[in-house]
Scaffold this active site. Structure first.
Site, PDB file in Angstrom:
ATOM      1  CD  GLU A  43      -2.817  -0.989   2.516  1.00 44.61           C
ATOM      2  OE1 GLU A  43      -3.812  -1.729   2.566  1.00 44.61           O
ATOM      3  OE2 GLU A  43      -2.479  -0.230   3.446  1.00 44.61           O
ATOM      4  CE  LYS A  44       2.541   7.730  -1.549  1.00 42.94           C
ATOM      5  NZ  LYS A  44       3.870   7.851  -2.196  1.00 42.94           N
ATOM      6  NE  ARG A  99      -9.065  -9.178  17.022  1.00 38.66           N
ATOM      7  CZ  ARG A  99      -8.653  -7.978  17.384  1.00 38.66           C
ATOM      8  NH1 ARG A  99      -9.307  -7.333  18.338  1.00 38.66           N
ATOM      9  NH2 ARG A  99      -7.614  -7.395  16.821  1.00 38.66           N
TER      10      ARG A  99
END
Length: 445
Positions: A199-200, A290
């Protein structure tokens, strides 16, 4: 409702589940390792079963022993807490195969959302923005090509990762060429899966997350958002609810979180994590399938018991709440009390607690399994408690938190309490100028 549940966890979250279950008339079984034989959950549960030695993979991650404990004690359901088995779809599926209810989402939902690559695909299908990035990268050549298109710096992330682990910032082509194989190996060691996405890398941003509840049939509501930007090593230290984002942006993020959860017919408690850059752009990161450590601040502003809701949904009682039923009041802050030394790069400080006195008074809540004489084992996370406060405004909540921190005494191990007192006095924090690099750029450590 269930007559008996097993809690496949330890520490403060095990105690948290025991308390709600007892109020609901539900019997509890807690599993424990030999290192936790004298822990508070073991002492307070209706039944306890030792499932192995201190090492997590031989006890709290030992699926056969945990399932055997549930069957042996007649537990109808298993609450996994957070960490350990909480996001393991194979465990949830094995529970189902043995006629035991897993208190959480379905294995199918967990598998769909459990990897960061899968989460990005679902976000795209739900029209929820994500940080510019990739799916799973096959090799270093694919990574080099992707980085050229995205632009440095980039972030390599274990697709199966979580808890801030399995992440590596890459600033140059040479770093990527040298570091890709290392990132794969770390992912394999941490999570048993070498898959890496890219990711960037955003240098400065807020970490904002949306709390949702779903019934598994498409009905999903949000219970506000939390700001979790105060972190060390990509792991949260202080959380608050609500955030200080502009109202229009808050609502956009809340709507995006509900939309994504609805896409997978989500069941139970879940949290969708977003990053918000300085220009007000927001991007989905991942979904935690969760209950979160920081669920308490959302409980404080909503007046709801999330564990009770989890049990009701898992028992087939549905989710009676509609979005218009959710009313949020005031401001809540949580400080995670870790047995760590902030002056020595947060080095863990396991050992005996000689004496402990927790704060009290109006609007103060403590979730902790610690007691005087308790020995903090070195085998697990350093969290020994959570101090939560609630007040009408953020400024009043900060003042209350400072008072409660100063009132809390833990003799023996070093803790993060002195750091939090400094943060409560910090002018940037007071005015809500919080970013994930806060400790590096806004604090004198």
């Amino acid at each position: 409702m269930f007559k008996k549940i097993l809690i496949a966890n330890r520490g403060e979250i095990a105690l948290r589940v025991i308390r709600t279950a007892r109020e609901m008339g539900v019997k509890t079984v807690v599993v424990y390792s030999t290192a936790d034989e004298k822990s508070l959950p073991v002492l307070l549960a209706d039944e306890s079963v030792c499932v192995g030695p201190p090492a997590s993979n031989a006890s709290y991650l030992n699926i056969p022993n945990i399932l055997s404990a549930a069957l042996m004690t007649g537990a109808e359901a298993i609450h996994p807490g957070y960490g350990f088995m909480a996001e393991n779809p194979d465990f949830a599926e094995m529970c189902r195969e043995h006629g035991i209810v897993f208190i959480g989402p379905t294995p199918e939902s967990m598998r769909a959302l459990g990897s960061k690559a899968g989460g990005r695909e679902i976000a795209a299908a739900s029209n929820v923005p994500t940080v510019p990035g990739t799916g799973v990268l096959e090799d270093v050549d694919a990574a080099l090509l992707a980085a050229k298109q995205i632009g440095y710096p980039v972030l390599l992330k274990a697709s199966a990762g979580g808890g801030g682990r399995g992440q590596k910032v890459i600033r140059t082509q040479d770093e990527l060429a040298k570091g890709f194989a290392q990132a794969q190996e770390e992912a394999r060691l941490y999570f048993g899966d070498p898959a890496i996405i890219m990711e960037k890398f955003l240098e400065e941003f807020r970490h904002v997350e949306v709390q949702v509840m779903g019934d598994g049939l498409g009905h999903v509501i949000h219970i506000g958002e939390r700001d979790c930007s105060i972190q060390r090593r990509n792991q949260k230290l202080i959380e608050e609810a609500p955030s200080t984002l502009p109202e229009s942006l808050r609502q956009e993020i809340l709507d995006a979180g509900v939309r994504l959860a609805q896409h997978v017919n989500y069941a139970g408690a879940g949290t969708l994590e977003f990053i918000v850059d300085r220009d007000g752009n927001y991007y989905f990161m991942e979904m935690n399938t969760r209950i979160q450590v920081e669920h308490c601040v959302s409980e404080m502003i909503s007046g709801l018991d999330f564990v009770r809701l989890q049990l009701q949904i898992a028992a087939g009682e549905g989710l009676a709440l509609q979005q218009e039923d959710i009313e949020l009041h005031g401001h809540a802050i949580e400080c995670r009390i870790n047995a760590e030394d902030p002056d020595k790069d947060f080095r863990p400080a396991a050992g005996k607690i000689d004496d402990v006195h927790f704060a009290g008074g109006p609007g103060v809540r403590v979730d902790s399994h610690a007691y005087s004489g308790y020995v903090i084992p070195p085998n697990y996370d350093s969290l020994i408690g959570k101090l939560i406060v609630h007040h009408d405004t953020r400024g009043e909540a900060i003042s209350r938190m400072k008072r409660a921190l100063e009132e809390t005494v833990i003799q023996g191990p070093k803790t993060t309490i002195p750091l939090y007192i400094k943060i409560m006095d910090n002018p940037f924090y007071k005015r809500g100028a919080v970013l994930t690099n806060f400790l590096k750029t806004r604090m004198e450590m």
